[in-house]
Scaffold this motif. Structure first.
Motif, short mmCIF file in Angstrom:
data_model
loop_
_atom_site.label_atom_id
_atom_site.label_comp_id
_atom_site.label_asym_id
_atom_site.label_seq_id
_atom_site.Cartn_x
_atom_site.Cartn_y
_atom_site.Cartn_z
N ILE A 86 52.76 88.41 35.54
CA ILE A 86 53.53 89.49 34.92
C ILE A 86 52.78 90.04 33.71
O ILE A 86 52.67 91.25 33.53
N GLU A 87 52.23 89.15 32.88
CA GLU A 87 51.46 89.59 31.72
C GLU A 87 50.25 90.41 32.16
O GLU A 87 49.93 91.44 31.55
N ARG A 88 49.61 90.01 33.22
CA ARG A 88 48.44 90.73 33.73
C ARG A 88 48.84 92.12 34.21
O ARG A 88 48.13 93.10 33.95
N GLN A 89 49.96 92.22 34.89
CA GLN A 89 50.43 93.53 35.36
C GLN A 89 50.77 94.44 34.19
O GLN A 89 50.47 95.64 34.23
N CYS A 90 51.37 93.91 33.16
CA CYS A 90 51.69 94.71 31.97
C CYS A 90 50.42 95.18 31.28
O CYS A 90 50.32 96.35 30.88
N LEU A 103 52.61 106.66 36.59
CA LEU A 103 53.00 105.57 35.70
C LEU A 103 54.39 105.76 35.09
O LEU A 103 54.90 104.85 34.44
N PHE A 104 54.97 106.94 35.30
CA PHE A 104 56.28 107.25 34.73
C PHE A 104 57.28 107.57 35.84
O PHE A 104 56.95 108.27 36.79
N ALA A 105 58.50 107.09 35.67
CA ALA A 105 59.59 107.50 36.57
C ALA A 105 59.91 108.96 36.28
O ALA A 105 59.63 109.47 35.19
N GLU A 106 60.49 109.64 37.24
CA GLU A 106 60.83 111.05 37.07
C GLU A 106 61.73 111.28 35.86
O GLU A 106 61.61 112.26 35.15
#
Length: 77
Positions: A12-16, A38-41
């Protein structure tokens, strides 16, 4: 206690970390198609230097970054 294994926490840390690096890379290179992924609508965003200004919506966030000075660098790869 989180109930997660050490390996799960590291993943999880790696994904962040990767998300933050992808963000910086995309804005520095003005790769708005990548940045948009990288952003939701319905995302909201505030700049660290202007925390009282809330920008709502992916398209408005992308316009905000499009207006950044061309010589501003977030990360020097």
């Amino acid at each position: 206690m989180t109930g997660l294994s050490d390996l799960e926490v590291l993943a999880i840390e790696r994904q962040c970390t990767q998300l933050v690096m992808d963000f910086a890379y995309a804005i520095d290179r003005k790769e708005f198609a990548k940045l948009g992924t990288l952003f939701a609508e319905n995302a909201s965003y505030t700049r660290p230097v202007e925390p009282d200004i809330l920008v709502k919506g992916r398209d408005n966030i992308l316009r905000l970054f499009d207006s950044r000075p061309a010589d501003r660098i977030t990360v020097d790869f």
